[in-house]
Scaffold this motif. Structure first.
Motif, PDB file in Angstrom:
ATOM      1  N   GLY A  33     -32.570  78.545  98.651  1.00 35.24           N
ATOM      2  CA  GLY A  33     -33.950  78.117  98.736  1.00 35.24           C
ATOM      3  C   GLY A  33     -34.837  79.151  99.373  1.00 35.24           C
ATOM      4  O   GLY A  33     -34.366  80.132  99.972  1.00 35.24           O
ATOM      5  N   TYR A  34     -36.140  78.903  99.233  1.00 34.81           N
ATOM      6  CA  TYR A  34     -37.185  79.772  99.774  1.00 34.81           C
ATOM      7  C   TYR A  34     -38.145  78.987 100.671  1.00 34.81           C
ATOM      8  O   TYR A  34     -38.335  79.330 101.834  1.00 34.81           O
ATOM      9  CB  TYR A  34     -37.989  80.423  98.643  1.00 34.81           C
ATOM     10  N   TRP A  35     -38.745  77.951 100.085  1.00 32.59           N
ATOM     11  CA  TRP A  35     -39.830  77.246 100.761  1.00 32.59           C
ATOM     12  C   TRP A  35     -39.481  75.789 101.087  1.00 32.59           C
ATOM     13  O   TRP A  35     -40.276  75.097 101.696  1.00 32.59           O
ATOM     14  CB  TRP A  35     -41.090  77.252  99.898  1.00 32.59           C
ATOM     15  N   GLY A  36     -38.309  75.334 100.670  1.00 33.72           N
ATOM     16  CA  GLY A  36     -37.959  73.935 100.853  1.00 33.72           C
ATOM     17  C   GLY A  36     -37.819  73.540 102.306  1.00 33.72           C
ATOM     18  O   GLY A  36     -37.338  74.319 103.140  1.00 33.72           O
ATOM     19  N   ASP A  37     -38.251  72.320 102.632  1.00 35.95           N
ATOM     20  CA  ASP A  37     -38.085  71.815 103.992  1.00 35.95           C
ATOM     21  C   ASP A  37     -36.623  71.429 104.218  1.00 35.95           C
ATOM     22  O   ASP A  37     -35.753  71.683 103.377  1.00 35.95           O
ATOM     23  CB  ASP A  37     -39.032  70.640 104.250  1.00 35.95           C
ATOM     24  N   GLN A 255     -45.133  82.095  95.439  1.00 36.80           N
ATOM     25  CA  GLN A 255     -46.302  81.315  95.846  1.00 36.80           C
ATOM     26  C   GLN A 255     -45.953  80.092  96.673  1.00 36.80           C
ATOM     27  O   GLN A 255     -46.721  79.707  97.561  1.00 36.80           O
ATOM     28  CB  GLN A 255     -47.063  80.886  94.582  1.00 36.80           C
ATOM     29  N   GLY A 256     -44.808  79.461  96.386  1.00 37.49           N
ATOM     30  CA  GLY A 256     -44.441  78.246  97.084  1.00 37.49           C
ATOM     31  C   GLY A 256     -45.560  77.230  97.057  1.00 37.49           C
ATOM     32  O   GLY A 256     -46.231  77.039  96.044  1.00 37.49           O
ATOM     33  N   ARG A 257     -45.764  76.610  98.204  1.00 37.69           N
ATOM     34  CA  ARG A 257     -46.880  75.654  98.355  1.00 37.69           C
ATOM     35  C   ARG A 257     -48.000  76.213  99.227  1.00 37.69           C
ATOM     36  O   ARG A 257     -48.987  75.532  99.467  1.00 37.69           O
ATOM     37  CB  ARG A 257     -46.368  74.354  98.988  1.00 37.69           C
ATOM     38  N   TRP A 258     -47.820  77.449  99.682  1.00 38.00           N
ATOM     39  CA  TRP A 258     -48.743  77.955 100.689  1.00 38.00           C
ATOM     40  C   TRP A 258     -49.996  78.589 100.086  1.00 38.00           C
ATOM     41  O   TRP A 258     -50.961  78.863 100.807  1.00 38.00           O
ATOM     42  CB  TRP A 258     -48.041  78.959 101.606  1.00 38.00           C
ATOM     43  N   SER A 259     -49.996  78.860  98.774  1.00 36.22           N
ATOM     44  CA  SER A 259     -51.149  79.532  98.176  1.00 36.22           C
ATOM     45  C   SER A 259     -51.515  78.901  96.833  1.00 36.22           C
ATOM     46  O   SER A 259     -50.635  78.512  96.057  1.00 36.22           O
ATOM     47  CB  SER A 259     -50.847  81.020  97.967  1.00 36.22           C
ATOM     48  N   MET A 260     -52.816  78.821  96.576  1.00 40.84           N
ATOM     49  CA  MET A 260     -53.301  78.390  95.266  1.00 40.84           C
ATOM     50  C   MET A 260     -53.745  79.576  94.427  1.00 40.84           C
ATOM     51  O   MET A 260     -54.221  79.409  93.311  1.00 40.84           O
ATOM     52  CB  MET A 260     -54.464  77.396  95.436  1.00 40.84           C
TER      53      MET A 260
END
Length: 331
Positions: A33-37, A255-260
């Motif tokens: 994983g990269y961005w997963g909680d 990008q994950g969830r941190w950028s639009m």
């Protein structure tokens, strides 16, 4: 001779596991994983357990260096579970031990943006290892989870190397003095890494390998120049191979969830897409050809064995838990 890949980010299935076997891989560190909680990360680990059960004739999840040797001796490929970020910790220091108990053996401190541990290679300025970061480093040392600095900022990397009680790794990057790129590491980071017994996994990924990705012999030249820079004992392979990774996967990585907004990672606005496979290394079935390329360049058999996997095996023996989880038992 052991063949070891210090990091892959492939989408693994039976076809890819078969390629690992056909290439003679003793061990591969995979990206869970990269961005997963924490919950998403546990789900990824659970999926890997299912993959292991369904493909037990080809792979086995390793928790120790002894496991790697045993699994390889059985004609299978040992899998080291790793994350290319510390998001799985969710800011909780006690989760280091919990995830180690679940089998995680490699943790990259940051990915492509600053987090609560430190800065990424794309952050300027790099404010260094945080107080939480120092505690995470110490706890990873205690439970036998290898520290990965591949996407980590330079100041944060140097401070992590300094604070770690055991050697650390840069599993998939190159020397910036050979290929200038934010993802590659300057000489001061690499020399300090080596001085403390650490490992660099030399990559052939196009975006960070420049002219050294043009042929397998050019890649062997990069390996040789890296050996000249930091010494044979500290050089291995970290392909960063992304078999079956789609553009959608790539967007999530970057990008994950941190950028639009569009993020390009090691690419750029003029080079935004997934890189085509290297003709000389389309998948891991070509791993033995790397050994032959090193021999052609002038490496003797002992040196080839070290780069192809022996150095990683020594690193894992030093850093990973001993059989019976000795590090924790001694506390």
């Amino acid at each position: 001779m052991h063949y070891v890949d210090g990091l892959e980010c492939s989408e693994f299935d039976r076809e890819v596991f078969t390629e690992l076997r056909d290439g003679g891989l003793s061990c591969v560190t995979v990206t869970c994983g990269y961005w997963g909680d924490a919950l998403e990360s546990m789900d990824s680990l659970a999926a890997w357990r299912e993959l292991e059960r369904e493909n037990a004739d080809l792979i086995g999840i390793a928790r120790t260096a002894a496991d790697i040797g045993r699994i390889a001796a059985e004609g299978r490929t040992a899998i080291l579970l790793g994350f290319q970020n510390s998001a799985f910790l969710a800011g909780r220091i006690r989760f280091v031990e919990l995830f180690a108990d679940l089998g995680v053996r490699v943790g990259q401190l940051t990915y492509n943006i600053q987090n609560d541990i430190g800065a990424s290679c794309y952050d300027d300025p790099d404010s260094g290892l945080t107080r939480f970061g120092r505690e995470v480093v110490a706890e990873m040392n205690r439970v036998g989870m290898a520290i990965d600095l591949s996407h980590v900022g330079n100041r944060t990397s140097l401070e992590a190397i300094e604070h770690s009680a055991v050697p650390v790794a840069i599993t998939h990057a190159n020397a910036a003095s050979l290929v200038p790129h934010a993802r590659n590491k300057p000489d001061d980071v690499l020399t300090e890494l080596a001085a403390r017994g650490g490992m660099l996994g030399v990559s052939g990924y196009r975006n960070i390998s420049g002219p050294y990705a043009e042929s397998i012999d050019a890649w062997a030249e990069m390996v040789a120049k890296t050996v000249e820079l930091i010494g044979l004992d500290h050089v291995g392979i970290g392909t960063d191979l992304g078999r079956k990774v789609t553009f959608e996967h790539l967007q999530w990585m970057r990008q994950g969830r941190w950028s639009m907004r569009p993020q390009y990672g090691a690419g750029s606005a003029t080079n935004p897409g997934k890189q085509p496979p290297l003709p000389w290394f389309p998948d891991t079935t070509a791993f033995p050809a790397k050994a032959e390329a090193l021999r052609r360049y002038g490496f003797d058999d002992q040196s080839v064995s070290a780069v192809m996997g022996g150095n990683w095996m020594r690193f894992y023996t030093e850093v990973l838990p001993k059989p019976g989880n000795q590090q924790l038992e001694e506390e």
